[in-house]
Motif scaffolding. Structure first.
Motif, PDB file in Angstrom:
ATOM      1  N   ILE A  19       0.832  -1.211   0.000  1.00 15.42           N
ATOM      2  CA  ILE A  19       0.000   0.000   0.000  1.00 15.42           C
ATOM      3  C   ILE A  19       0.865   1.258   0.000  1.00 15.42           C
ATOM      4  O   ILE A  19       0.518   2.257  -0.632  1.00 15.42           O
ATOM      5  N   GLN A  20       2.014   1.208   0.672  1.00 13.12           N
ATOM      6  CA  GLN A  20       2.920   2.354   0.675  1.00 13.12           C
ATOM      7  C   GLN A  20       3.480   2.604  -0.720  1.00 13.12           C
ATOM      8  O   GLN A  20       3.576   3.758  -1.168  1.00 13.12           O
ATOM      9  N   LEU A  21       3.808   1.545  -1.431  1.00 10.88           N
ATOM     10  CA  LEU A  21       4.312   1.689  -2.800  1.00 10.88           C
ATOM     11  C   LEU A  21       3.205   2.123  -3.753  1.00 10.88           C
ATOM     12  O   LEU A  21       3.458   2.888  -4.693  1.00 10.88           O
ATOM     13  N   ILE A  22       1.981   1.652  -3.516  1.00 12.68           N
ATOM     14  CA  ILE A  22       0.861   2.076  -4.371  1.00 12.68           C
ATOM     15  C   ILE A  22       0.634   3.577  -4.245  1.00 12.68           C
ATOM     16  O   ILE A  22       0.471   4.277  -5.250  1.00 12.68           O
ATOM     17  N   VAL A  23       0.642   4.091  -3.022  1.00  8.05           N
ATOM     18  CA  VAL A  23       0.447   5.527  -2.816  1.00  8.05           C
ATOM     19  C   VAL A  23       1.593   6.311  -3.462  1.00  8.05           C
ATOM     20  O   VAL A  23       1.378   7.337  -4.114  1.00  8.05           O
ATOM     21  N   LEU A  24       2.814   5.827  -3.295  1.00  6.47           N
ATOM     22  CA  LEU A  24       3.975   6.494  -3.889  1.00  6.47           C
ATOM     23  C   LEU A  24       3.872   6.519  -5.408  1.00  6.47           C
ATOM     24  O   LEU A  24       4.065   7.568  -6.036  1.00  6.47           O
ATOM     25  N   HIS A  25       3.561   5.378  -6.016  1.00  5.06           N
ATOM     26  CA  HIS A  25       3.464   5.321  -7.479  1.00  5.06           C
ATOM     27  C   HIS A  25       2.270   6.117  -7.994  1.00  5.06           C
ATOM     28  O   HIS A  25       2.351   6.736  -9.059  1.00  5.06           O
ATOM     29  N   LEU A  26       1.174   6.130  -7.262  1.00  4.74           N
ATOM     30  CA  LEU A  26       0.034   6.956  -7.650  1.00  4.74           C
ATOM     31  C   LEU A  26       0.445   8.431  -7.695  1.00  4.74           C
ATOM     32  O   LEU A  26       0.141   9.141  -8.659  1.00  4.74           O
ATOM     33  N   ALA A  27       1.152   8.879  -6.675  1.00  5.09           N
ATOM     34  CA  ALA A  27       1.612  10.265  -6.635  1.00  5.09           C
ATOM     35  C   ALA A  27       2.557  10.568  -7.796  1.00  5.09           C
ATOM     36  O   ALA A  27       2.427  11.600  -8.466  1.00  5.09           O
ATOM     37  N   LEU A  28       3.498   9.675  -8.046  1.00  2.62           N
ATOM     38  CA  LEU A  28       4.467   9.917  -9.118  1.00  2.62           C
ATOM     39  C   LEU A  28       3.804   9.953 -10.486  1.00  2.62           C
ATOM     40  O   LEU A  28       4.102  10.823 -11.312  1.00  2.62           O
ATOM     41  N   TYR A  29       2.901   9.025 -10.754  1.00  6.53           N
ATOM     42  CA  TYR A  29       2.327   8.954 -12.090  1.00  6.53           C
ATOM     43  C   TYR A  29       1.232   9.981 -12.313  1.00  6.53           C
ATOM     44  O   TYR A  29       0.980  10.371 -13.448  1.00  6.53           O
ATOM     45  N   LEU A  30       0.585  10.469 -11.259  1.00  6.78           N
ATOM     46  CA  LEU A  30      -0.297  11.621 -11.432  1.00  6.78           C
ATOM     47  C   LEU A  30       0.513  12.871 -11.744  1.00  6.78           C
ATOM     48  O   LEU A  30       0.110  13.706 -12.561  1.00  6.78           O
ATOM     49  N   THR A  31       1.674  12.998 -11.111  1.00  3.91           N
ATOM     50  CA  THR A  31       2.566  14.109 -11.426  1.00  3.91           C
ATOM     51  C   THR A  31       3.052  14.000 -12.873  1.00  3.91           C
ATOM     52  O   THR A  31       3.119  14.997 -13.595  1.00  3.91           O
ATOM     53  N   ALA A  32       3.368  12.787 -13.312  1.00  8.35           N
ATOM     54  CA  ALA A  32       3.794  12.578 -14.703  1.00  8.35           C
ATOM     55  C   ALA A  32       2.669  12.942 -15.674  1.00  8.35           C
ATOM     56  O   ALA A  32       2.928  13.538 -16.725  1.00  8.35           O
ATOM     57  N   LEU A  33       1.439  12.614 -15.325  1.00  6.11           N
ATOM     58  CA  LEU A  33       0.304  12.966 -16.178  1.00  6.11           C
ATOM     59  C   LEU A  33       0.162  14.473 -16.289  1.00  6.11           C
ATOM     60  O   LEU A  33      -0.048  15.025 -17.372  1.00  6.11           O
ATOM     61  N   GLY A  34       0.285  15.176 -15.175  1.00  3.91           N
ATOM     62  CA  GLY A  34       0.225  16.632 -15.201  1.00  3.91           C
ATOM     63  C   GLY A  34       1.355  17.241 -16.013  1.00  3.91           C
ATOM     64  O   GLY A  34       1.165  18.192 -16.774  1.00  3.91           O
ATOM     65  N   THR A  35       2.545  16.677 -15.863  1.00  2.00           N
ATOM     66  CA  THR A  35       3.696  17.160 -16.636  1.00  2.00           C
ATOM     67  C   THR A  35       3.470  16.944 -18.122  1.00  2.00           C
ATOM     68  O   THR A  35       3.727  17.834 -18.928  1.00  2.00           O
ATOM     69  N   GLY A  36       2.979  15.766 -18.489  1.00  2.00           N
ATOM     70  CA  GLY A  36       2.721  15.477 -19.895  1.00  2.00           C
ATOM     71  C   GLY A  36       1.679  16.409 -20.489  1.00  2.00           C
ATOM     72  O   GLY A  36       1.787  16.832 -21.641  1.00  2.00           O
ATOM     73  N   GLY A  37       0.672  16.735 -19.698  1.00  2.00           N
ATOM     74  CA  GLY A  37      -0.369  17.638 -20.193  1.00  2.00           C
ATOM     75  C   GLY A  37       0.115  19.059 -20.349  1.00  2.00           C
ATOM     76  O   GLY A  37      -0.231  19.750 -21.317  1.00  2.00           O
ATOM     77  N   LEU A  38       0.920  19.526 -19.414  1.00  2.00           N
ATOM     78  CA  LEU A  38       1.423  20.892 -19.493  1.00  2.00           C
ATOM     79  C   LEU A  38       2.412  21.075 -20.635  1.00  2.00           C
ATOM     80  O   LEU A  38       2.438  22.109 -21.276  1.00  2.00           O
ATOM     81  N   LYS A  39       3.245  20.095 -20.859  1.00  2.00           N
ATOM     82  CA  LYS A  39       4.266  20.232 -21.898  1.00  2.00           C
ATOM     83  C   LYS A  39       3.674  20.165 -23.299  1.00  2.00           C
ATOM     84  O   LYS A  39       4.320  20.549 -24.257  1.00  2.00           O
ATOM     85  N   SER A  40       2.467  19.647 -23.420  1.00  4.33           N
ATOM     86  CA  SER A  40       1.865  19.531 -24.770  1.00  4.33           C
ATOM     87  C   SER A  40       1.635  20.906 -25.351  1.00  4.33           C
ATOM     88  O   SER A  40       1.595  21.099 -26.520  1.00  4.33           O
TER      89      SER A  40
END
Length: 165
Positions: free
Chosen positions: A144-165
């Motif tokens: 569960i600790q890794l799930i929360v960590l990866h959720l945070a990282l990949y939501l940040t990646a999604l935001g980064t991908g959207g902004l850079k477009s």
């Protein structure tokens, strides 16, 4: 003597928020460009700030291995840059010129930076501390600790991908 009425030049492919053709003299400008550059600069500092410190965090706090930690960071950065392609497609196909606003709002308000911050503050979202000096084996992060960590990282990646477009 009456003054001649001057008609302002309108942009043929842009409209204001009320659906009227946008006037070139009142659209865009340095203030809007500065806002876009400022948001992009903050996004770069956030993403690269996370990436630079993430290996140390994963190894020292989350007790992940020497191979797992850099792989996680590489996957996070790779996903961030690959999602730029998806973000560009979505922006061009569906969102148009408002894509920056949508992704900016989602990135700031509900994205992974907040979840990542919460996961570092709440003790149950990280494994117990251990000393590297002793011979004791440190308990690695739970599922569960890794799930929360990866959720945070990949939501940040999604935001980064959207902004850079």
């Amino acid at each position: 003597m009456s003054l001649p009425i001057t008609q302002e030049k309108t942009l043929h492919d842009a409209w204001d928020y009320k659906g009227r053709p946008a006037q070139q003299s009142k659209s865009g400008g340095w203030a809007n460009a500065a806002m876009i550059l400022g948001v992009e600069g903050c996004e770069r500092l956030t993403t690269l700030g996370i990436a630079v410190n993430l290996v140390t965090y994963l190894m020292d706090t989350m007790h992940l291995g020497n191979a797992t930690s850099p792989t996680t960071v590489t996957n996070f950065l790779g996903t961030s840059f690959m999602l730029c392609l998806l973000g560009g497609f979505v922006a061009d196909t569906f969102l148009g010129r408002f894509a920056f606003t949508y992704f900016n709002f989602g990135y700031v308000v509900k994205q992974g930076v907040t979840i990542l911050t919460i996961s570092t503050v709440i003790p149950s979202l990280r494994p117990p501390k251990c000393s590297r000096d002793s011979n004791a084996i440190c308990t690695p992060a739970s599922g569960i600790q890794l799930i929360v960590l990866h959720l945070a990282l990949y939501l940040t990646a999604l935001g980064t991908g959207g902004l850079k477009s």
